[in-house]
Design a protein around this motif. Structure first.
Motif, PDB file in Angstrom:
ATOM      1  N   LYS A   4       0.838  -1.189   0.000  1.00 49.71           N
ATOM      2  CA  LYS A   4       0.000   0.000   0.000  1.00 49.71           C
ATOM      3  C   LYS A   4       0.873   1.239   0.000  1.00 49.71           C
ATOM      4  N   LYS A   5       0.640   2.095  -0.963  1.00 51.56           N
ATOM      5  CA  LYS A   5       1.428   3.312  -1.081  1.00 51.56           C
ATOM      6  C   LYS A   5       0.841   4.375  -0.162  1.00 51.56           C
ATOM      7  N   LYS A   6       1.664   4.977   0.665  1.00 51.87           N
ATOM      8  CA  LYS A   6       1.187   6.007   1.576  1.00 51.87           C
ATOM      9  C   LYS A   6       0.972   7.296   0.796  1.00 51.87           C
ATOM     10  N   THR A   7      -0.242   7.843   0.923  1.00 52.03           N
ATOM     11  CA  THR A   7      -0.543   9.074   0.201  1.00 52.03           C
ATOM     12  C   THR A   7       0.002  10.267   0.972  1.00 52.03           C
ATOM     13  N   LYS A   8       0.758  11.098   0.260  1.00 53.49           N
ATOM     14  CA  LYS A   8       1.340  12.285   0.878  1.00 53.49           C
ATOM     15  C   LYS A   8       0.344  13.426   0.755  1.00 53.49           C
ATOM     16  N   LYS A   9       0.117  14.109   1.878  1.00 53.11           N
ATOM     17  CA  LYS A   9      -0.798  15.243   1.838  1.00 53.11           C
ATOM     18  C   LYS A   9      -0.144  16.380   1.073  1.00 53.11           C
ATOM     19  N   ARG A  10      -0.890  16.964   0.146  1.00 54.10           N
ATOM     20  CA  ARG A  10      -0.324  18.025  -0.680  1.00 54.10           C
ATOM     21  C   ARG A  10      -0.268  19.337   0.087  1.00 54.10           C
ATOM     22  N   SER A  11       0.581  20.213  -0.373  1.00 53.95           N
ATOM     23  CA  SER A  11       0.742  21.513   0.259  1.00 53.95           C
ATOM     24  C   SER A  11      -0.212  22.507  -0.400  1.00 53.95           C
ATOM     25  N   VAL A  12      -1.043  23.155   0.417  1.00 53.26           N
ATOM     26  CA  VAL A  12      -1.995  24.148  -0.081  1.00 53.26           C
ATOM     27  C   VAL A  12      -1.775  25.446   0.701  1.00 53.26           C
ATOM     28  N   PRO A  13      -0.922  26.352   0.200  1.00 58.16           N
ATOM     29  CA  PRO A  13      -0.635  27.577   0.951  1.00 58.16           C
ATOM     30  C   PRO A  13      -1.814  28.549   1.023  1.00 58.16           C
ATOM     31  N   ALA A  14      -2.645  28.585  -0.026  1.00 51.96           N
ATOM     32  CA  ALA A  14      -3.793  29.505  -0.051  1.00 51.96           C
ATOM     33  C   ALA A  14      -5.059  28.731  -0.381  1.00 51.96           C
ATOM     34  N   LEU A  76      -1.795  25.465   5.249  1.00 53.84           N
ATOM     35  CA  LEU A  76      -2.637  26.591   4.845  1.00 53.84           C
ATOM     36  C   LEU A  76      -2.235  27.845   5.616  1.00 53.84           C
ATOM     37  N   SER A  77      -1.957  28.940   4.889  1.00 52.77           N
ATOM     38  CA  SER A  77      -1.509  30.161   5.562  1.00 52.77           C
ATOM     39  C   SER A  77      -2.378  31.372   5.250  1.00 52.77           C
ATOM     40  N   SER A  78      -3.099  31.361   4.126  1.00 53.50           N
ATOM     41  CA  SER A  78      -3.980  32.488   3.808  1.00 53.50           C
ATOM     42  C   SER A  78      -5.274  31.960   3.183  1.00 53.50           C
ATOM     43  N   VAL A  79      -6.383  32.622   3.509  1.00 53.03           N
ATOM     44  CA  VAL A  79      -7.686  32.157   3.041  1.00 53.03           C
ATOM     45  C   VAL A  79      -8.571  33.313   2.589  1.00 53.03           C
ATOM     46  N   ASP A  80      -9.509  32.986   1.717  1.00 48.28           N
ATOM     47  CA  ASP A  80     -10.631  33.858   1.390  1.00 48.28           C
ATOM     48  C   ASP A  80     -11.818  33.291   2.152  1.00 48.28           C
ATOM     49  N   ASN A  99      -6.858  34.674  15.347  1.00 52.14           N
ATOM     50  CA  ASN A  99      -6.072  34.326  16.534  1.00 52.14           C
ATOM     51  C   ASN A  99      -5.053  33.225  16.251  1.00 52.14           C
ATOM     52  N   LEU A 100      -5.334  32.373  15.258  1.00 52.20           N
ATOM     53  CA  LEU A 100      -4.427  31.272  14.923  1.00 52.20           C
ATOM     54  C   LEU A 100      -3.325  31.689  13.949  1.00 52.20           C
ATOM     55  N   GLY A 101      -3.365  32.921  13.484  1.00 49.94           N
ATOM     56  CA  GLY A 101      -2.305  33.417  12.609  1.00 49.94           C
ATOM     57  C   GLY A 101      -2.483  33.082  11.146  1.00 49.94           C
ATOM     58  N   ILE A 102      -3.704  32.763  10.739  1.00 48.67           N
ATOM     59  CA  ILE A 102      -3.975  32.529   9.314  1.00 48.67           C
ATOM     60  C   ILE A 102      -4.413  33.858   8.710  1.00 48.67           C
ATOM     61  N   ASN A 103      -3.770  34.248   7.619  1.00 50.29           N
ATOM     62  CA  ASN A 103      -4.031  35.528   6.976  1.00 50.29           C
ATOM     63  C   ASN A 103      -5.355  35.481   6.211  1.00 50.29           C
ATOM     64  N   ILE A 104      -6.188  36.507   6.399  1.00 54.62           N
ATOM     65  CA  ILE A 104      -7.476  36.591   5.695  1.00 54.62           C
ATOM     66  C   ILE A 104      -7.343  37.596   4.560  1.00 54.62           C
ATOM     67  N   ASN A 105      -7.528  37.109   3.326  1.00 55.00           N
ATOM     68  CA  ASN A 105      -7.428  37.989   2.159  1.00 55.00           C
ATOM     69  C   ASN A 105      -8.707  38.777   1.933  1.00 55.00           C
ATOM     70  N   SER A 106      -9.853  38.091   1.990  1.00 54.14           N
ATOM     71  CA  SER A 106     -11.127  38.756   1.753  1.00 54.14           C
ATOM     72  C   SER A 106     -12.233  38.045   2.525  1.00 54.14           C
ATOM     73  N   ILE A 107     -13.297  38.789   2.824  1.00 57.03           N
ATOM     74  CA  ILE A 107     -14.479  38.225   3.469  1.00 57.03           C
ATOM     75  C   ILE A 107     -15.669  38.563   2.591  1.00 57.03           C
ATOM     76  N   LYS A 108     -16.422  37.529   2.207  1.00 56.87           N
ATOM     77  CA  LYS A 108     -17.562  37.736   1.316  1.00 56.87           C
ATOM     78  C   LYS A 108     -18.793  37.063   1.904  1.00 56.87           C
ATOM     79  N   ASP A 109     -19.916  37.765   1.899  1.00 53.52           N
ATOM     80  CA  ASP A 109     -21.180  37.205   2.368  1.00 53.52           C
ATOM     81  C   ASP A 109     -21.904  36.584   1.174  1.00 53.52           C
ATOM     82  N   VAL A 110     -22.141  35.285   1.226  1.00 46.61           N
ATOM     83  CA  VAL A 110     -22.788  34.587   0.111  1.00 46.61           C
ATOM     84  C   VAL A 110     -24.157  34.031   0.525  1.00 46.61           C
ATOM     85  N   THR A 111     -24.801  34.693   1.499  1.00 46.28           N
ATOM     86  CA  THR A 111     -26.131  34.278   1.943  1.00 46.28           C
ATOM     87  C   THR A 111     -27.127  34.477   0.812  1.00 46.28           C
TER      88      THR A 111
END
Length: 126
Positions: A4-14, A76-80, A99-111
């Motif tokens: 069984k090949k161990k799946t490596k978790k990919r890096s997703v910076p944003a 993960l370091s920055s999010v929308d 508080n966790l140090g993740i950078n917020i690029n934008s905030i959008k209300d999709v209600t």
């Protein structure tokens, strides 16, 4: 027998953070830029039951749990941020993220807001 090949978790910076805040629960989902889900958590899954699931504190705990998993597992370091719904967890989830140090690029209300739509229910008479 095949190894069984161990799946490596990919890096997703944003990526994206989706917050669905209802009166009864708050669901936090982290996804990559394409919308593929990485990590999800909810107030109910964090051990809150009944009316406590809809509180701001429950949303904060769920956001911290999901953000920690996304940060450690995927880098993960920055999010929308996409917020949907009218519950108490809207602001609390975003505050927990800062508080966790993740950078917020934008905030959008999709209600979703009805414009036109179907005929309204009749008024109840007692």
């Amino acid at each position: 027998m095949a190894e069984k090949k161990k799946t490596k978790k990919r890096s997703v910076p944003a990526g994206q953070m989706h917050v669905q805040a209802t009166f009864n629960n708050t669901i936090i989902t982290f996804a990559d830029k394409g919308g593929n889900v990485l990590v999800a958590a909810s107030a109910g899954a964090c051990g809150f039951r009944g009316s406590k699931k809809g509180t701001a504190y429950a949303a904060q705990v769920a956001a911290e749990k999901a953000a920690e998993a996304a940060k450690n597992g995927y880098g993960l370091s920055s999010v929308d941020v996409f917020v949907k719904g009218i519950g108490l967890g809207r602001d609390a989830a975003i505050r927990a993220l800062t508080n966790l140090g993740i950078n917020i690029n934008s905030i959008k209300d999709v209600t979703k807001v009805p414009h036109g739509g179907v005929r309204a229910k009749r008024v109840r008479r007692s």
